[in-house]
Design a protein around this motif. Structure first.
Motif, PDB file in Angstrom:
ATOM      1  N   ARG A 135      50.396  -7.557  14.880  1.00  0.00           N
ATOM      2  CA  ARG A 135      51.731  -7.754  14.518  1.00  0.00           C
ATOM      3  C   ARG A 135      52.190  -9.059  14.305  1.00  0.00           C
ATOM      4  N   GLU A 146      61.128 -10.266  17.420  1.00  0.00           N
ATOM      5  CA  GLU A 146      60.976  -8.906  17.165  1.00  0.00           C
ATOM      6  C   GLU A 146      60.071  -9.249  15.639  1.00  0.00           C
ATOM      7  N   GLU A 147      59.639  -8.121  15.144  1.00  0.00           N
ATOM      8  CA  GLU A 147      58.838  -8.255  13.917  1.00  0.00           C
ATOM      9  C   GLU A 147      59.875  -8.453  12.563  1.00  0.00           C
ATOM     10  N   GLN A 149      61.603  -7.646   9.217  1.00  0.00           N
ATOM     11  CA  GLN A 149      61.934  -6.362   8.966  1.00  0.00           C
ATOM     12  C   GLN A 149      62.330  -6.550   7.311  1.00  0.00           C
ATOM     13  N   THR A 150      63.054  -7.619   6.976  1.00  0.00           N
ATOM     14  CA  THR A 150      63.578  -7.617   5.688  1.00  0.00           C
ATOM     15  C   THR A 150      62.543  -8.721   4.785  1.00  0.00           C
ATOM     16  N   GLU A 153      63.361 -12.463   5.761  1.00  0.00           N
ATOM     17  CA  GLU A 153      62.888 -12.684   7.011  1.00  0.00           C
ATOM     18  C   GLU A 153      61.277 -13.050   6.791  1.00  0.00           C
ATOM     19  N   TRP A 154      60.835 -12.168   5.862  1.00  0.00           N
ATOM     20  CA  TRP A 154      59.282 -12.564   5.674  1.00  0.00           C
ATOM     21  C   TRP A 154      59.038 -13.975   4.876  1.00  0.00           C
TER      22      TRP A 154
END
Length: 444
Positions: A135, A146-147, A149-150, A153-154
């Motif tokens: 992850r 956190e990971e 999600q959108t 964000e990536w």
């Protein structure tokens, strides 16, 4: 590196933001706490760097300094990095500073997490309810880790990595153009530890040859050269079987006919276990001694924590009708010998996690009264350049990236003191560049 004064506001006026994460006291002997720390470090590294401050309690939306419980050991830098290396890939190195709180007097560990990652940092292990394998974690408003999600964000994470990669590439190009190699931070005691390892390996080789006649080729009667490497920051191989597997990965590429860290199939010369090492000795006498010259009687040793050692005699001493044994050193041979060893060490490093740099110690013996020459006559040498020094030791500590991108500069910086022993001979850049290109191309 930051000073204590520069870090003091993080402790005296605690305020969480995207670049600062505050934790209570962590016992890094416990897997769960290691995972908590690693998750925060991964997220901050992906954010571009920042800080983790230990020993603060969230008291009604206010961070307060609390004393470290007696049952929790002090937070050491080695322990912090071991926790990160256990859970993060690629691994990275953090600095730990101890900063006193101006009011409570409590000493709080402040962990400085680096940025500049050219690829997203991921987790490589699970720890239930804390961190999941494979992850990516980032910092989000809250703040929290956190990971992503959108898509945005990536994209922000990948843009940061691409930009860092672009800067690294430009730095490498600038280094090549200007002929420089940026120094790396030397890890305290790394050179001393490597030197001790080399001395122990040399004693082991001397034990093996002790019963041979004094002038036996395997005793290198006219001198020898040895190379030792230490992978700084490497997470040790768990077993000797795994170490053998990693050595075999690095051995798949053969750049010369008699390659460094040779893995022979013949049982008498094949690698074997000795104590907590893998070693091989090709100097052992067998029925057919058709290659038994000083240059073909290698001894080498490897350890689970990423240290390597090899010793070999000079090929110049075994070339019939060229030069008398012990009389000369070929101009190009040190470049080939050390270059091949360093390239092997860099391939070996790629099988470990957490490697920051490669410490090197090379020693050449039996140099006194030898002269520098071109054995094959392919390079013009004018005048007799003799060495008045019998032994020279060379040290360096490049990063793996520098070995891959700037090998010529790394090798010139490392070997120039050897060539200087021969009446101040200044080895030109072209010598290193041309010969290393031949070596990498397998043109031996």
């Amino acid at each position: 590196m930051p000073s204590i004064d520069e870090l003091l506001p993080l402790v005296a006026e605690p305020r969480e933001d995207l670049a600062a994460e505050y934790k209570g006291w962590l016992n890094l002997a416990e897997t769960n706490h290691k995972a908590v720390l690693a998750k925060a470090a991964i997220a901050i590294a992906n954010h571009g760097g920042g800080y983790i401050i230990i020993g603060m309690r969230d008291d009604r939306a206010q961070l307060v300094s609390v004393s470290r419980p007696d049952e929790i050991p002090a937070t050491a830098q080695d322990t912090v990095n071991a926790a990160i290396q256990r859970f993060a890939t690629p691994g990275f190195h953090c600095e730990v500073y101890v900063v006193p709180h101006p009011e409570t007097g409590v000493f709080h560990p402040v962990i400085v997490v680096p940025g500049g990652m050219t690829e997203p940092v991921m987790s490589k292990r699970d720890c239930r309810d804390v961190i999941a394998q494979n992850r990516v974690y980032i910092r989000k408003p809250g703040p929290r880790s956190e990971e992503p999600q959108t898509g945005e964000e990536w994209r922000a994470l990948l843009r940061r990595c691409v930009q860092n990669g672009r800067e690294d590439m430009l730095d490498s190009i600038r280094a090549i153009v200007s002929g420089r190699v940026e120094p790396v931070s030397h890890v305290p005691n790394a050179a001393a530890e490597l030197h001790g390892y080399a001395e122990g390996a040399r004693r082991r080789w001397q034990e093996l040859v002790a019963d041979l006649p004094e002038n036996d080729e395997a005793r290198f009667p006219h001198g020898y050269y040895e190379m030792a490497f230490k992978l700084i920051g490497a997470e040790p191989a768990p077993t000797l079987v795994e170490l053998r597997n990693r050595l075999q990965v690095a051995q798949r590429i053969r750049l010369t006919g008699w390659t460094t860290f040779l893995d022979m199939n013949r049982p008498e010369w094949a690698p074997y276990l000795h104590e907590d090492f893998i070693e091989a000795w090709v100097g052992r006498k067998v029925d057919r001694d058709w290659l038994r010259t000083s240059a073909h009687c290698d001894f080498w040793r490897a350890s689970r924590d990423g240290k390597l050692y090899t010793v070999r005699g000079y090929s110049e001493d075994g070339i019939p009708n060229k030069v008398p044994a012990g009389a000369a050193i070929d101009l190009t041979m040190p470049v080939w010998r050390v270059g091949e060893g360093l390239l092997f060490a860099s391939r070996f490093a790629e099988t470990f996690e957490g490697v920051e740099s490669i410490a090197i110690e090379c020693t050449f013996t039996g140099l006194k009264d030898r002269y520098l020459t071109s054995v094959d006559g392919m390079r013009a040498m004018f005048g007799d350049r003799h060495s008045r020094t019998d032994t020279v030791t060379l040290v360096g500590q490049p990063t793996v990236q520098q070995v891959q991108d700037n090998l010529t500069e790394v090798m010139q910086a490392l070997l120039s003191p050897l060539y200087e022993r021969f009446d101040f001979f200044e080895a030109p850049f072209e010598l290193f560049d041309t010969e290393l290109n031949k070596l990498r191309g397998g043109r031996f």
